[in-house]
Enzyme design. Structure first.
Site, PDB file in Angstrom:
ATOM      1  N   ARG A  78       9.105  22.663 -21.069  1.00  9.36           N
ATOM      2  CA  ARG A  78       8.159  22.096 -22.035  1.00  9.36           C
ATOM      3  C   ARG A  78       8.761  22.180 -23.429  1.00  9.36           C
ATOM      4  O   ARG A  78       9.291  23.220 -23.823  1.00  9.36           O
ATOM      5  CB  ARG A  78       6.838  22.858 -21.968  1.00  9.36           C
ATOM      6  CG  ARG A  78       5.719  22.252 -22.777  1.00  9.36           C
ATOM      7  CD  ARG A  78       4.435  23.029 -22.551  1.00  9.36           C
ATOM      8  NE  ARG A  78       3.948  22.874 -21.186  1.00  9.36           N
ATOM      9  CZ  ARG A  78       3.144  23.761 -20.580  1.00  9.36           C
ATOM     10  NH1 ARG A  78       2.765  24.864 -21.203  1.00  9.36           N
ATOM     11  NH2 ARG A  78       2.718  23.546 -19.352  1.00  9.36           N
ATOM     12  N   ARG A 147       0.963  28.397 -28.932  1.00 10.30           N
ATOM     13  CA  ARG A 147       1.686  27.294 -28.302  1.00 10.30           C
ATOM     14  C   ARG A 147       1.701  26.066 -29.216  1.00 10.30           C
ATOM     15  O   ARG A 147       1.403  26.157 -30.392  1.00 10.30           O
ATOM     16  CB  ARG A 147       1.075  26.999 -26.936  1.00 10.30           C
ATOM     17  CG  ARG A 147       1.172  28.198 -25.992  1.00 10.30           C
ATOM     18  CD  ARG A 147       0.810  27.844 -24.577  1.00 10.30           C
ATOM     19  NE  ARG A 147       0.965  28.988 -23.688  1.00 10.30           N
ATOM     20  CZ  ARG A 147       0.760  28.917 -22.363  1.00 10.30           C
ATOM     21  NH1 ARG A 147       0.416  27.770 -21.793  1.00 10.30           N
ATOM     22  NH2 ARG A 147       0.906  29.995 -21.613  1.00 10.30           N
ATOM     23  N   LYS A 211      -2.264  33.386 -23.768  1.00 12.79           N
ATOM     24  CA  LYS A 211      -1.853  32.228 -24.565  1.00 12.79           C
ATOM     25  C   LYS A 211      -2.853  31.947 -25.685  1.00 12.79           C
ATOM     26  O   LYS A 211      -4.018  32.365 -25.630  1.00 12.79           O
ATOM     27  CB  LYS A 211      -1.726  30.995 -23.671  1.00 12.79           C
ATOM     28  CG  LYS A 211      -2.999  30.584 -22.955  1.00 12.79           C
ATOM     29  CD  LYS A 211      -2.718  29.484 -21.949  1.00 12.79           C
ATOM     30  CE  LYS A 211      -3.947  29.176 -21.113  1.00 12.79           C
ATOM     31  NZ  LYS A 211      -3.667  28.177 -20.063  1.00 12.79           N
ATOM     32  N   LYS A 213      -4.010  28.685 -28.535  1.00 10.45           N
ATOM     33  CA  LYS A 213      -3.872  27.258 -28.814  1.00 10.45           C
ATOM     34  C   LYS A 213      -4.589  26.885 -30.111  1.00 10.45           C
ATOM     35  O   LYS A 213      -5.699  27.349 -30.361  1.00 10.45           O
ATOM     36  CB  LYS A 213      -4.429  26.436 -27.650  1.00 10.45           C
ATOM     37  CG  LYS A 213      -3.679  26.677 -26.348  1.00 10.45           C
ATOM     38  CD  LYS A 213      -4.260  25.860 -25.193  1.00 10.45           C
ATOM     39  CE  LYS A 213      -3.462  26.074 -23.913  1.00 10.45           C
ATOM     40  NZ  LYS A 213      -4.002  25.276 -22.790  1.00 10.45           N
ATOM     41  N   CYS A 431      -3.985  16.249 -14.930  1.00 13.09           N
ATOM     42  CA  CYS A 431      -2.881  17.211 -14.977  1.00 13.09           C
ATOM     43  C   CYS A 431      -1.874  16.868 -13.882  1.00 13.09           C
ATOM     44  O   CYS A 431      -2.133  16.040 -13.005  1.00 13.09           O
ATOM     45  CB  CYS A 431      -3.405  18.635 -14.812  1.00 13.09           C
ATOM     46  SG  CYS A 431      -3.957  19.025 -13.136  1.00 13.09           S
ATOM     47  N   CYS A 437       2.925  21.968  -9.181  1.00 14.45           N
ATOM     48  CA  CYS A 437       2.199  23.093  -9.771  1.00 14.45           C
ATOM     49  C   CYS A 437       1.765  24.075  -8.697  1.00 14.45           C
ATOM     50  O   CYS A 437       1.066  23.706  -7.735  1.00 14.45           O
ATOM     51  CB  CYS A 437       0.985  22.602 -10.555  1.00 14.45           C
ATOM     52  SG  CYS A 437       0.052  23.956 -11.321  1.00 14.45           S
ATOM     53  N   CYS A 476      -6.962  22.251 -10.228  1.00 15.68           N
ATOM     54  CA  CYS A 476      -7.469  23.619 -10.123  1.00 15.68           C
ATOM     55  C   CYS A 476      -8.380  23.865 -11.313  1.00 15.68           C
ATOM     56  O   CYS A 476      -8.477  23.028 -12.215  1.00 15.68           O
ATOM     57  CB  CYS A 476      -6.307  24.615 -10.081  1.00 15.68           C
ATOM     58  SG  CYS A 476      -5.604  25.004 -11.697  1.00 15.68           S
ATOM     59  N   CYS A 480      -6.176  22.529 -17.537  1.00 14.95           N
ATOM     60  CA  CYS A 480      -5.118  21.937 -18.368  1.00 14.95           C
ATOM     61  C   CYS A 480      -5.476  20.534 -18.853  1.00 14.95           C
ATOM     62  O   CYS A 480      -5.073  20.135 -19.940  1.00 14.95           O
ATOM     63  CB  CYS A 480      -3.806  21.903 -17.597  1.00 14.95           C
ATOM     64  SG  CYS A 480      -3.141  23.534 -17.217  1.00 14.95           S
TER      65      CYS A 480
END
Length: 566
Positions: A78, A147, A211, A213, A431, A437, A476, A480
């Site tokens: 990424r 991120r 994480k 954001k 996603c 994944c 899932c 995302c």
């Protein structure tokens, strides 16, 4: 080892981060190991801070097991790209890298970044070096740090685009990890044997609990889904300039099936700061989370849970203690929509920008739709910018009138100029999910386009083909693709089965609600058909689909995230 920390009470990753020598771990040794296509477990966790996820081809899993082979390992890389902006030269360089080392495609993510898929271990270093040669990097694109910082993407929609982009870039740079490990491991700079020479003034020796954001939005457009972020800045405009930002904290989409203590949550506005205070506010919110976030259970470690555990007033008091001042009272603002406005738009500087729909964010040449080739040719003929959006689309930005005509011809010649796109499809997000994944229970990117086609047939029957409806699918519950903000949301439960969520709104300010569980495609269409028919017949003038299903009580409105149920 720090003897003051009871490691038995903490997540295993806390020890891994602490013992990593500031994100070095044994990555050098793992990369050099020729016996396997994978890297050591601890290094898979540390590699995320460097922008990598180890994956394997799940389509081949059974056959490789039958042949007693290890999984077909590869890596997702990424790219950190604050505000989503690249030059045509950088686009060409990323295109070339994807052809040489990845699976010949570029994925445009929901955080305005590039992802490369299918990079094998022996090519990781060459790929990352190629990205850095393009004056881009991958550090902090993943991991327990801040991120990629998002911002409003379209310079033709706001004269203030350049300012918010620069703010996003400055936040991103300020919150980068300070460790030199990235440059040593990937760019062959001299290794520092003694970790004491490294210091992380913001993150400390264990980085964040999870994480983090950040996004910036310019009303009336909520195209960065600012309320889904740990920290959001909402630009307040006066006399055609940004006078400051409303500050929103505590958003996040991730949940876990079977754990009711996990839930999506919308950020809440806690005040207003001046443009000069933005970097300070961003840093101090990160510090509050660093020092107060849950380090025992990673599933409840995001800022949203910290705020709900402390209470919003206690969180604000803690933040003000770190800042040394209080935020001002929040200013009025209004969002009218999220998603992207497709097509050409002329800016006040007479430059043109084209918002181009990219289904699933996948830039590829497929079945005569030669998007990747077209964009390569465009990049060779313009002096403007390529801007990735938070909705997996692409803006060919800041081109002259002559360049606009050239772009149009190139897209037409490559079969890319779209025909009529439904209002549903142009507001779709998916996603990656299967086949790469490891978290996915079901398809998303590979499946949503065909499901949309079937729902379009229902919309057509009711003269709703052009009606804009936000639809999102993830494989899932980790969120995302921000499915819990969609007017129609799907979350994979198992192969071919999805939970259906309804009632998010068109401007991204309301969570949706579980409508039905574990539906097959036939079930989905059977459930949506009568609701769409009802909407066509009984909606109020201008009423959006998500508002309609709440008004008609197909689902109840979720007022706070902790009320959300799978």
């Amino acid at each position: 080892m720090n003897d003051t920390i009871n490691w038995d009470e903490l997540s295993e990753l806390e020890r891994i981060k602490y013992e990593s020598n500031y994100l070095r771990g044994t990555l050098v040794e793992s990369l050099a190991d020729p016996i396997t296509g994978s890297i050591a477990y601890a290094d898979t966790q540390l590699s995320k801070f460097h922008g990598l996820y180890q994956q394997f081809d799940r389509d081949l899993e059974k056959e490789r097991k039958r042949q007693k082979l290890e999984p077909a390992y590869s890596f997702l890389i990424r790219v950190r790209l604050p505000g989503g902006v690249v030059t045509p030269k950088q686009w060409l360089q990323m295109d070339e890298i994807s052809e040489q080392y990845a699976n010949h495609t570029l994925k445009l993510t929901t955080r305005q970044a590039f992802q490369l898929h299918g990079v094998i271990k022996s090519n990781l270093k060459k790929t990352i070096q190629g990205i850095n040669t393009a004056l881009l990097d991958t550090i902090a694109a993943c991991g327990d740090v801040n991120r990629n910082v998002m911002s409003h993407p379209n310079p033709s929609e706001s004269e203030l685009h350049a300012e918010v982009y620069e703010t996003a870039r400055r936040i991103s740079e300020h919150l980068l990890p300070s460790t030199t490990a990235y440059h040593e491991i990937w760019l062959d700079q001299k290794l520092i044997a003694d970790s004491k020479k490294d210091v992380e003034p913001i993150y400390g020796d264990r980085y964040l609990p999870r994480k983090f954001k950040i996004a910036i939005a310019i009303p009336p457009y909520n195209d960065s889904d600012v309320f889904s972020q740990d920290l959001g800045f909402i630009a307040i405009v006066g006399n055609n300039r940004i006078i400051g930002y409303n500050v929103a904290v505590g958003g996040g989409m991730g949940t876990t099936f079977g754990m009711p203590e996990t839930y999506p949550r919308l950020a809440e506005v806690i005040g207003f700061c001046t443009p000069e205070q933005v970097i300070d506010v961003a840093e101090k919110v990160v510090l509050v989370q660093r020092d107060n976030g849950n380090r025992q259970n990673r599933k409840i470690s995001r800022l949203k849970y910290t705020i709900d555990r402390l209470g919003i007033e206690a969180f604000k008091a803690e933040l003000y203690n770190y800042l040394g001042y209080e935020l001002q009272e929040a200013k009025p603002y209004a969002f009218t929509r999220n998603g992207d406005r497709l097509g050409w738009k002329k800016g006040t500087d007479s430059k043109w920008s084209l918002s181009l729909f990219v289904e699933g964010g996948r830039v590829a040449d497929r079945n005569g739709f030669n998007l990747k080739s077209a964009l390569r040719e465009v990049a060779q003929h313009i002096n403007g910018q390529f801007i990735l959006t938070g909705n997996q689309n692409l803006i060919i930005a800041n081109v002259t009138a002559d360049e606009k005509n050239t772009v149009g011809e190139i897209l037409k010649n490559n079969g890319v100029l779209p025909g009529e796109i439904s209002g549903l499809r142009q507001n779709s997000i998916a996603c990656v999910a299967l086949n790469t994944c490891s978290l996915a229970f079901a398809e998303a990117e590979r499946y949503l386009p065909s499901l949309v086609s079937k729902i379009e047939s229902i919309l057509n029957q009711h003269d709703l083909f052009q009606e804009e409806i936000v639809i999102r699918m993830t494989g899932c519950p980790n969120g995302c693709g921000r499915p819990y903000l969609a007017e129609i949301g799907f979350v994979g439960k198992s192969e071919g089965h999805y939970n259906l969520y309804l009632g998010g709104n068109f401007n991204g300010t309301r969570l949706n609600t579980l409508y039905k569980e574990t539906l097959t495609e036939d079930d989905i269409l059977a459930e949506l058909d009568p609701i769409i028919a009802d909407y066509a017949t009984n909606r109020n003038t201008g009423e959006k689909f998500g508002d309609f299903v709440i008004r008609k009580q197909y689902v109840n409105e979720i007022v706070k995230g902790s009320d959300f149920r799978h």
